[in-house]
Design a protein around this motif. Structure first.
Motif, short mmCIF file in Angstrom:
data_model
loop_
_atom_site.label_atom_id
_atom_site.label_comp_id
_atom_site.label_asym_id
_atom_site.label_seq_id
_atom_site.Cartn_x
_atom_site.Cartn_y
_atom_site.Cartn_z
N VAL A 94 0.85 -1.19 0.00
CA VAL A 94 0.00 0.00 0.00
C VAL A 94 0.89 1.24 0.00
O VAL A 94 2.08 1.17 0.29
CB VAL A 94 -0.93 0.06 1.24
N LYS A 95 0.30 2.34 -0.35
CA LYS A 95 1.01 3.62 -0.27
C LYS A 95 -0.04 4.62 0.19
O LYS A 95 -0.96 4.93 -0.58
CB LYS A 95 1.57 3.98 -1.65
N LYS A 96 0.07 5.06 1.43
CA LYS A 96 -1.03 5.90 1.92
C LYS A 96 -0.50 6.97 2.90
O LYS A 96 0.70 7.09 3.11
CB LYS A 96 -2.09 5.03 2.59
N ASP A 97 -1.44 7.68 3.51
CA ASP A 97 -1.14 8.76 4.45
C ASP A 97 -0.11 9.73 3.84
O ASP A 97 -0.15 9.99 2.66
CB ASP A 97 -0.66 8.20 5.79
N ARG A 98 0.81 10.20 4.66
CA ARG A 98 1.76 11.20 4.14
C ARG A 98 2.69 10.60 3.07
O ARG A 98 3.22 11.30 2.23
CB ARG A 98 2.62 11.74 5.29
N LEU A 99 2.88 9.28 3.13
CA LEU A 99 3.84 8.68 2.19
C LEU A 99 3.31 8.62 0.76
O LEU A 99 4.04 8.27 -0.16
CB LEU A 99 4.28 7.30 2.70
N LYS A 100 2.04 9.00 0.58
CA LYS A 100 1.55 9.12 -0.80
C LYS A 100 2.28 10.25 -1.53
O LYS A 100 2.24 10.35 -2.74
CB LYS A 100 0.05 9.37 -0.82
N PHE A 101 2.98 11.09 -0.78
CA PHE A 101 3.71 12.20 -1.40
C PHE A 101 5.08 11.80 -1.94
O PHE A 101 5.81 12.62 -2.48
CB PHE A 101 3.88 13.36 -0.41
N LEU A 102 5.46 10.54 -1.76
CA LEU A 102 6.75 10.12 -2.32
C LEU A 102 6.65 10.02 -3.84
O LEU A 102 5.66 9.54 -4.38
CB LEU A 102 7.15 8.75 -1.76
N SER A 103 7.71 10.47 -4.50
CA SER A 103 7.74 10.34 -5.95
C SER A 103 8.13 8.92 -6.31
O SER A 103 8.58 8.15 -5.46
CB SER A 103 8.76 11.32 -6.53
N HIS A 104 7.98 8.60 -7.59
CA HIS A 104 8.33 7.24 -8.02
C HIS A 104 9.81 6.95 -7.76
O HIS A 104 10.17 5.89 -7.25
CB HIS A 104 8.00 7.05 -9.49
N LEU A 105 10.66 7.93 -8.07
CA LEU A 105 12.11 7.74 -7.83
C LEU A 105 12.41 7.48 -6.35
O LEU A 105 13.26 6.66 -6.01
CB LEU A 105 12.84 9.01 -8.25
N GLU A 106 11.70 8.18 -5.51
CA GLU A 106 11.90 7.99 -4.07
C GLU A 106 11.44 6.60 -3.64
O GLU A 106 12.06 5.96 -2.78
CB GLU A 106 11.15 9.09 -3.30
N MET A 107 10.38 6.10 -4.27
CA MET A 107 9.91 4.75 -3.97
C MET A 107 10.94 3.71 -4.39
O MET A 107 11.17 2.74 -3.70
CB MET A 107 8.60 4.47 -4.73
N VAL A 108 11.55 3.95 -5.56
CA VAL A 108 12.56 3.02 -6.06
C VAL A 108 13.70 2.91 -5.04
O VAL A 108 14.14 1.82 -4.67
CB VAL A 108 13.09 3.50 -7.44
N ARG A 109 14.17 4.06 -4.57
CA ARG A 109 15.27 4.08 -3.61
C ARG A 109 14.83 3.45 -2.29
O ARG A 109 15.56 2.70 -1.67
CB ARG A 109 15.70 5.53 -3.38
N PHE A 110 13.60 3.76 -1.89
CA PHE A 110 13.09 3.20 -0.64
C PHE A 110 13.08 1.68 -0.70
O PHE A 110 13.49 1.01 0.25
CB PHE A 110 11.68 3.74 -0.36
N MET A 111 12.61 1.11 -1.81
CA MET A 111 12.52 -0.34 -1.92
C MET A 111 13.90 -0.98 -1.87
O MET A 111 14.11 -1.95 -1.16
CB MET A 111 11.82 -0.74 -3.22
N SER A 143 1.59 8.92 -9.48
CA SER A 143 1.93 10.34 -9.37
C SER A 143 2.05 10.73 -7.91
O SER A 143 1.43 10.10 -7.03
CB SER A 143 0.85 11.20 -10.01
N VAL A 144 2.81 11.77 -7.66
CA VAL A 144 2.96 12.29 -6.30
C VAL A 144 1.58 12.69 -5.77
O VAL A 144 0.82 13.38 -6.44
CB VAL A 144 3.90 13.51 -6.28
N GLY A 145 1.25 12.21 -4.57
CA GLY A 145 -0.01 12.59 -3.95
C GLY A 145 -1.12 11.56 -4.14
O GLY A 145 -2.16 11.65 -3.50
N VAL A 146 -0.89 10.55 -4.99
CA VAL A 146 -1.90 9.52 -5.23
C VAL A 146 -1.64 8.34 -4.27
O VAL A 146 -0.52 7.85 -4.20
CB VAL A 146 -1.86 9.02 -6.69
#
Lengths: 235, 610
Positions: A9-26, A56-59
């Protein structure tokens, strides 16, 4: 050799992460969890991680899919248990399984299902006057729904987005908000941002000036197998 | 904060503000909890790259009764929204207004970030001047390298903390906590803070001036307040706290990697370098301690790169053993090791070769000056042969992009020293093209980067006049004109910012009101070219009848009282004078690892040490 498919899931404030940030996070999450990562060859080796469809950022979403290649099989239950220690609940891994990849993950994505919430600033019309449910049906019955889009050269182009809308309805209509549920094309064979359709419809209702903002939530990612639409995770 | 969520949809890079990163501290806010805000006067991605913040964050949050949260400057788009919606400056962790905190501690890394400090105080609803603050306001403290001349911020900061913060910050917290519990007044607490070694409370000191504008006297206004404030150091780096985990930012930060400190201080004795003086003496961590710290950090963060932090990593006495060990341990997991600063010698190249086995990192070197005479003046112990043989080896290993750092406006600088910068670039390029074609790597780029020299307090050059704007600009042209090879690129710093850095770096208490006036004219993010407005500063100076050239462009005599003279960094003023005199004669002082050069740090501060 093994490929692990994870739904998160991607929710709450972390919906603001960009795709690139998600890649790095994973990547860093998998490293912290000491997964037996398989690395690419070459000067700058990196782990082989693929995402289904960037958000997209915010989704927000409850159905994101990521696949990671491993050098050996792992205990998936233990993995799911362990991840809670190191992944914030707003990015929780819902389920995971080892799979035999069917080509590129991204190329398998056919459509997504979304909730789009429209928030109104001040309303020109009451919900009963808006009659959104019926009006939206009529709107969708048109053969063409045209948007203006800039192409890569910067020229405006007309695109009919109707073929990319597979299923859509209004599910809520209140004085300060409305919610739409849509299944639309996602991926390389057509891609539609769900809010675009709703925005067009708001214009048609002459409500666009009253719209404060949109909130978008992805419910599911789909692929198509033998002519049938099934959740991407299940393929 | 529901409102913030809506605002974040409307700003750039919202991940700067969301918090909740891996390893960030989560604590329940209870009555007795001491709340500390670590404030970095720039945006998140800059502040999060600062090692000192990660260390202090760990030290403070290790204490159960203390909660350290982070505060950054919001980018201008968020600031506009905050002002419109009346959202005060908040902490990253709990989104608490800074007014709810007991202490807000700013780190002073750069003079031009001072307008951001003022802006942050204002956004937080904290009165700008110490004298205007009420009992309920947080204590505003500051530390970091620029605190070694605290005077420009003396009217705004309640207490400065000088030196290494691991111990003294806790002492400050305990002092405030205990006296607050006893119901003591703000004034009484500040007085008590002044008794802690390393703490400077400006409101307890008075400055008088001579007619020529120089300082006549600087003294405590109360009996018992120390006349000299001595910096704090950590004696044993092996036993001092080092975080086992650090925050893993979501967004891409400037240094997005695990940083392990390997030593403090520097023995090279470069005369322009403030860090080389204020961080003395050199204290190393042992290889085992470093390796263990690295291992813990990597496994708690998942970072894919490890960086060794120090002032001059190649000077670590067991650098070879350390690098081999780290690479052996982390190679399998494809974790790269990077070195932030390199000294030019053949030895550093053999270390680079090691690193190359895992990941190719960019190469930058700092010869600092263009001729041997000039390098002798600044005591940069690098020869042209060093540079050339290093470049030769780098090129033969397949590198084709190098960056060389220089300074212009150094003392005694002549035309030929400036031309020498360009000539070095030409020579490096020639060396590359002299190699057989099949041995060359990619397309050659030699980037020469020249900054404008800013004389800093506590360096042998603290008395000198900085070059004026026009002089800097002429000198930049001389360097450019000396470059003949097309593969050599030339970058230079804007002289305007260097000039203002020069004003503030050696400014006195009277500069404070000018900083506030500059901010009132709309200045903030002055370190960012797109927001820097030179005229705001100059207009503020002229409105307050302050002559900026008095601070930047004036040579001081040895008997003048300097605004920072009351601070004891361990290194004596006599040593700095000696070094300044030797500089004028072009005499070098060898690295003090090879024999004590008598700077004085081992007399009182670090008795019998080094």
């Amino acid at each position: 050799m093994s490929t692990l498919r994870i739904q998160y899931v991607k929710k709450d404030r972390l919906k603001f992460l960009s795709h690139l940030e998600m890649v790095r996070f994973m990547e860093r999450t998998f490293r912290r969890m000491e997964l037996p990562l398989k690395f690419s060859q070459g000067f700058n080796p990196h782990p082989k991680i693929s995402f289904a469809a960037p958000l997209s950022v915010g989704v927000s979403s409850e159905a994101e899919i990521v696949e990671v290649e491993l050098t050996e099989s792992i205990d998936v239950d233990a993995f799911l248990e362990k991840h809670k220690e190191t992944v914030p609940s707003a990015l929780e891994f819902v389920r995971a399984k080892e799979v035999v990849p069917k080509g590129k993950l991204m190329a398998c994505v056919e459509s997504s299902e979304y909730l789009v919430e429209v928030r109104f600033e001040e309303l020109a019309k009451a919900p009963e006057q808006r009659n959104e449910k019926e009006a939206f049906k009529a709107f969708l019955n048109k053969e063409e729904i045209i948007i203006q889009k800039k192409n890569k050269k910067g020229k405006m182009r007309e695109i009919n987005i109707r073929p990319w809308v597979y299923d859509a309805m209004n599910v809520l209509s209140e004085s300060d908000r409305s919610i739409y549920r849509l299944t639309v094309a996602t991926g390389s064979n057509g891609n539609l941002k769900p809010e675009l359709l709703v925005e067009l419809f708001m214009k048609e209702l002459e409500l666009d000036a009253a719209v404060d903002s949109y909130r978008i939530h992805r419910l599911e990612l789909y692929t198509r197998v033998e002519g049938k639409r099934i959740p991407l995770y299940d393929m | 904060m529901k409102k913030l969520d809506d605002i974040l949809y409307r700003v750039e890079k919202p991940s700067r503000y969301i918090g909740g990163e891996i390893n960030s501290a989560q604590k329940e806010i209870t009555e007795g909890l001491f709340r500390f805000g670590f404030a970095f006067p720039d945006v998140y991605e800059v502040g999060m790259s600062h090692l000192g913040m990660h260390i202090l964050y760990g030290v403070l949050n290790d204490r159960e009764d203390v909660y350290c949260e982070r505060i950054f400057a919001p980018w201008t788009d968020l600031e506009a929204e905050m002002r419109k919606e009346n959202v005060p400056l908040f902490t990253v962790e709990t989104k608490s207004p800074v007014k709810d905190l007991d202490v807000v501690g700013f780190t002073l890394q750069y003079e031009l970030s001072y307008t951001n400090i003022i802006n942050m105080l204002d956004l937080g609803g904290v009165p700008l001047r110490t004298s205007e603050r009420a009992e309920a306001d947080p204590f505003i403290i500051a530390g970091g390298p620029c605190a070694y001349n605290p005077e420009p911020l003396a009217i705004m900061i309640d207490a400065f903390v000088l030196g290494e913060g691991e111990e003294v910050t806790l002492e400050v917290i305990d002092c405030i906590k205990n006296l607050k519990a006893q119901g003591q007044s703000r004034k009484a607490i500040l007085r008590a803070l002044a008794d802690i070694q390393g703490v400077y409370v400006p409101s307890l000191y008075e400055v008088t001036y001579k007619e020529d504008g120089t300082i006549k006297s600087f003294q405590p206004i109360e009996e018992g307040v120390p006349a000299v404030v001595r910096k704090r150091i950590i004696k044993d780096l092996d036993s001092v706290f080092y975080p086992e985990s650090v925050i893993v930012p979501y967004m891409d930060t400037v240094h997005d990697r695990a940083m392990v400190e390997i030593f403090r201080g520097c023995t090279a004795g470069c005369r322009f370098c403030q860090a080389g003086m204020i961080y003395r003496p050199v204290r190393e961590k042992s290889v085992d301690v470093i390796q263990e710290a690295a291992q813990k950090l990597i496994s708690s963060t998942g970072f894919e790169e490890l960086s060794l932090a120090s002032l001059s990593t190649m000077d670590y006495s067991k650098i070879d053993e350390l690098i081999r060990g780290l690479i052996a341990e982390h190679e399998e997991n494809k974790i790269g090791v990077s070195l932030p600063s390199l000294r030019l010698n053949s030895f550093s190249v053999s270390v680079i070769e090691q690193i190359q086995k895992v990941r190719k990192t960019g190469l930058t070197f700092a010869p600092e000056a263009g001729t041997q005479r000039m390098r002798d003046v600044i005591n940069k112990g690098v020869t042209e042969d060093d540079l050339m043989s290093t470049m030769d080896r780098i090129f033969s290993l397949g590198w084709s992009k190098v960056k060389l750092y220089f300074m212009i406006g150094l003392p005694t600088e002549k035309q030929e020293d400036l031309e020498g910068i360009g000539a070095l670039g030409n020579q490096v390029a020639k060396m590359y093209y002299d190699m057989p074609r099949e041995m060359r790597g990619g397309r050659l780029t030699v980037t020469l980067s020249a900054s404008c020299f800013v004389p800093k307090p506590f360096t042998p050059f603290q008395w000198m006049a900085q070059d004026k704007l026009e002089t800097f600009e002429e000198k930049q042209k001389v360097v450019r004109a000396a470059i003949t090879d097309r593969s050599v690129k030339f970058n230079y710093h804007d002289a305007h910012t260097s000039f203002l850095e020069g004003v503030v770096a050696r400014g006195d208490r009277r500069i404070g009101e000018a900083l506030i006036r500059t901010w009132e004219k709309g200045s903030k993010f002055d370190g960012w070219q797109e927001y820097f407005v030179f005229e705001n500063w100059m207009n503020a100076f002229s409105e307050l009848e302050i002559d900026p050239y008095f601070y930047a462009s004036r040579e001081r005599s040895y008997d003048e009282v300097l605004p920072w003279d009351f601070i004891d960094i361990g290194v004596t003023k006599a040593f700095l004078m000696r070094e300044n005199d030797k500089a004028k004669r072009g005499e070098v002082t060898p690295d003090c690892r090879n024999g004590c050069t008598g700077c004085g740090v081992n007399i009182d501060l670090f008795k019998g040490g080094c």
